[in-house]
Design a protein around this motif. Structure first.
Motif, PDB file in Angstrom:
ATOM      1  N   ALA A 117      10.666   9.756 -51.108  1.00 20.39           N
ATOM      2  CA  ALA A 117      12.005   9.880 -51.682  1.00 20.39           C
ATOM      3  C   ALA A 117      12.998   9.138 -50.814  1.00 20.39           C
ATOM      4  O   ALA A 117      12.741   8.851 -49.637  1.00 20.39           O
ATOM      5  N   THR A 118      14.146   8.825 -51.392  1.00 19.46           N
ATOM      6  CA  THR A 118      15.313   8.426 -50.611  1.00 19.46           C
ATOM      7  C   THR A 118      16.029   9.699 -50.190  1.00 19.46           C
ATOM      8  O   THR A 118      16.242  10.601 -51.009  1.00 19.46           O
ATOM      9  N   LEU A 119      16.392   9.794 -48.914  1.00 21.02           N
ATOM     10  CA  LEU A 119      17.035  10.995 -48.385  1.00 21.02           C
ATOM     11  C   LEU A 119      18.490  10.687 -48.065  1.00 21.02           C
ATOM     12  O   LEU A 119      18.795   9.704 -47.378  1.00 21.02           O
ATOM     13  N   VAL A 120      19.389  11.527 -48.574  1.00 20.56           N
ATOM     14  CA  VAL A 120      20.828  11.390 -48.363  1.00 20.56           C
ATOM     15  C   VAL A 120      21.310  12.614 -47.609  1.00 20.56           C
ATOM     16  O   VAL A 120      21.222  13.739 -48.124  1.00 20.56           O
ATOM     17  N   GLY A 121      21.803  12.442 -46.384  1.00 24.78           N
ATOM     18  CA  GLY A 121      22.215  13.583 -45.573  1.00 24.78           C
ATOM     19  C   GLY A 121      23.657  13.485 -45.140  1.00 24.78           C
ATOM     20  O   GLY A 121      24.249  12.406 -45.113  1.00 24.78           O
ATOM     21  N   ASN A 122      24.227  14.640 -44.811  1.00 25.84           N
ATOM     22  CA  ASN A 122      25.555  14.702 -44.218  1.00 25.84           C
ATOM     23  C   ASN A 122      25.482  15.517 -42.941  1.00 25.84           C
ATOM     24  O   ASN A 122      24.820  16.557 -42.896  1.00 25.84           O
ATOM     25  N   SER A 123      26.139  15.041 -41.892  1.00 24.08           N
ATOM     26  CA  SER A 123      26.269  15.770 -40.634  1.00 24.08           C
ATOM     27  C   SER A 123      24.885  16.121 -40.084  1.00 24.08           C
ATOM     28  O   SER A 123      24.077  15.244 -39.824  1.00 24.08           O
ATOM     29  N   VAL A 144      20.134   7.483 -46.260  1.00 21.24           N
ATOM     30  CA  VAL A 144      21.588   7.402 -46.339  1.00 21.24           C
ATOM     31  C   VAL A 144      22.143   8.484 -45.427  1.00 21.24           C
ATOM     32  O   VAL A 144      21.965   9.673 -45.688  1.00 21.24           O
ATOM     33  N   LEU A 145      22.790   8.076 -44.336  1.00 26.92           N
ATOM     34  CA  LEU A 145      23.281   9.004 -43.316  1.00 26.92           C
ATOM     35  C   LEU A 145      24.804   9.011 -43.369  1.00 26.92           C
ATOM     36  O   LEU A 145      25.454   8.035 -42.985  1.00 26.92           O
ATOM     37  N   VAL A 146      25.364  10.100 -43.858  1.00 27.79           N
ATOM     38  CA  VAL A 146      26.803  10.222 -44.040  1.00 27.79           C
ATOM     39  C   VAL A 146      27.373  11.097 -42.928  1.00 27.79           C
ATOM     40  O   VAL A 146      26.982  12.254 -42.790  1.00 27.79           O
ATOM     41  N   SER A 147      28.245  10.533 -42.111  1.00 25.21           N
ATOM     42  CA  SER A 147      28.854  11.262 -40.979  1.00 25.21           C
ATOM     43  C   SER A 147      27.781  11.862 -40.080  1.00 25.21           C
ATOM     44  O   SER A 147      27.712  13.082 -39.900  1.00 25.21           O
ATOM     45  N   PRO A 148      26.917  11.040 -39.485  1.00 21.46           N
ATOM     46  CA  PRO A 148      25.780  11.564 -38.717  1.00 21.46           C
ATOM     47  C   PRO A 148      26.185  12.147 -37.360  1.00 21.46           C
ATOM     48  O   PRO A 148      26.053  11.511 -36.317  1.00 21.46           O
ATOM     49  N   ALA A 149      26.675  13.372 -37.378  1.00 19.47           N
ATOM     50  CA  ALA A 149      27.121  14.044 -36.155  1.00 19.47           C
ATOM     51  C   ALA A 149      25.943  14.672 -35.427  1.00 19.47           C
ATOM     52  O   ALA A 149      24.813  14.679 -35.900  1.00 19.47           O
ATOM     53  N   GLY A 150      26.239  15.234 -34.250  1.00 19.78           N
ATOM     54  CA  GLY A 150      25.233  15.954 -33.489  1.00 19.78           C
ATOM     55  C   GLY A 150      24.863  15.297 -32.175  1.00 19.78           C
ATOM     56  O   GLY A 150      23.995  15.800 -31.466  1.00 19.78           O
ATOM     57  N   GLY A 151      25.511  14.211 -31.809  1.00 16.60           N
ATOM     58  CA  GLY A 151      25.191  13.534 -30.560  1.00 16.60           C
ATOM     59  C   GLY A 151      26.094  13.942 -29.422  1.00 16.60           C
ATOM     60  O   GLY A 151      26.777  14.966 -29.458  1.00 16.60           O
TER      61      GLY A 151
END
Length: 305
Positions: A117-123, A144-151
């Motif tokens: 699948a194509t994976l679309v994530g936020n945060s 698709v990485l939307v606002s990839p926070a956590g670093g």
């Protein structure tokens, strides 16, 4: 198939109740994944449609992702699960960290008989997708990485809390009505544990190591992300498949606040077209590229030029 992580059997089972009113045009359903009840939303599956799964962020359910997912439901077989421990889904015996959540996402796709699948994530959903791609590289078509926070930019915990508080003042008022029940259900102890798990996870290394076409979308008003210039600098630090797009006027929860613009960008990315602003969203915001990785198709290719 890999072994289930320790403590994955359900500690308790929630009643399998559907919401009194549907939150979108997607069908609302239950299934069971490794003994845990999982609530999810799904569009009708056309035989020729590629699968797109939307992965939610920290402490939230998939409900706030629905404005974007609903706009893409006619073009993709769309899935929006509440991962185990989040939203309406049941809680595993032990809290899940990022690798565990990636495993749970893979097992959910197994349950739906979906190989890739194509994976679309936020945060937080973005590190989960990066780990999924690391562990199951043949099962992710695109990311698709939307606002990839956590670093590191979100550490220590008190800094992340301040960033979240500031972001709350920049999001639509309607987001709180959606998010507040999810945060209350998730609870403070789970929030602290999940934050610690995110700080231990090598998000940036995993992102730059991706070997699939990857779209990163950030808002220029997102206090949880570094400046767009810094994001572009980091993305360009190595040859990669990463395409970075800015949506002006957007904060962190772009999937909820700017669904028309985001869905438009995702469509162009999926079709290998250059990213141009959505003419159907005049005056609201503007989307444009700030980085195209060396391994990504060049901008001047014929499709969609």
């Amino acid at each position: 198939m890999t072994a289930d992580p320790p403590g994955f059997p359900a500690r308790r089972r929630r009643a399998r109740r559907l919401p009194r009113r549907a939150a979108s045009a997607l069908a609302e359903r239950w299934t069971s994944v490794d003994g845990v009840d999982v609530f999810y939303r799904e569009s009708p599956a056309r035989p020729d449609a590629a699968t797109m799964m939307h992965v939610h962020g920290f402490g939230l359910s998939g409900r706030y992702l629905l404005p974007t997912a609903e706009r893409l439901r006619d073009e993709f077989h769309t899935l929006v699960p509440d991962l185990p421990g989040f939203g309406r889904s049941g809680r595993p015996t032990d809290p899940l960290d990022v690798p565990d959540l990636a495993h749970a996402a893979a097992r959910f796709l197994d349950d739906r008989d979906i190989t890739s699948a194509t994976l679309v994530g936020n945060s937080m959903g973005c590190p989960v997708i990066c780990e999924f791609a690391h562990r199951y590289p043949g099962r992710v078509d695109r990311a698709v990485l939307v606002s990839p926070a956590g670093g590191a930019y979100n550490q220590p915990f008190r800094r992340a809390v301040r960033q979240l508080a500031l972001d709350g003042t920049r999001e639509p008022v309607g987001l709180m009505r959606v998010a507040a029940p999810d945060y209350l259900r998730f609870g403070v102890p789970s929030t602290v544990r999940m934050f610690r798990a995110l700080t231990r996870y090598p998000s940036l290394d995993r992102l730059l190591a991706l070997r699939i076409p990857t779209l990163v979308v950030i808002g220029d008003r997102d206090p949880l992300m570094p400046s767009p210039a810094r994001v572009a600098e980091v993305a360009g630090s190595t040859d990669n498949h990463v395409l970075v797009v800015i949506i002006e006027g957007a904060a962190h929860a772009i999937n909820f606040s700017n669904p028309g613009e985001l869905a438009h960008v995702i469509r162009q990315f999926m079709a290998d077209q250059p990213i141009v602003d959505d003419p159907d969203e005049p005056g609201r915001s503007r989307a444009y590229e700030i980085h195209r990785g060396a391994l990504h198709p060049p901008r001047d290719f014929s499709a969609g030029a």
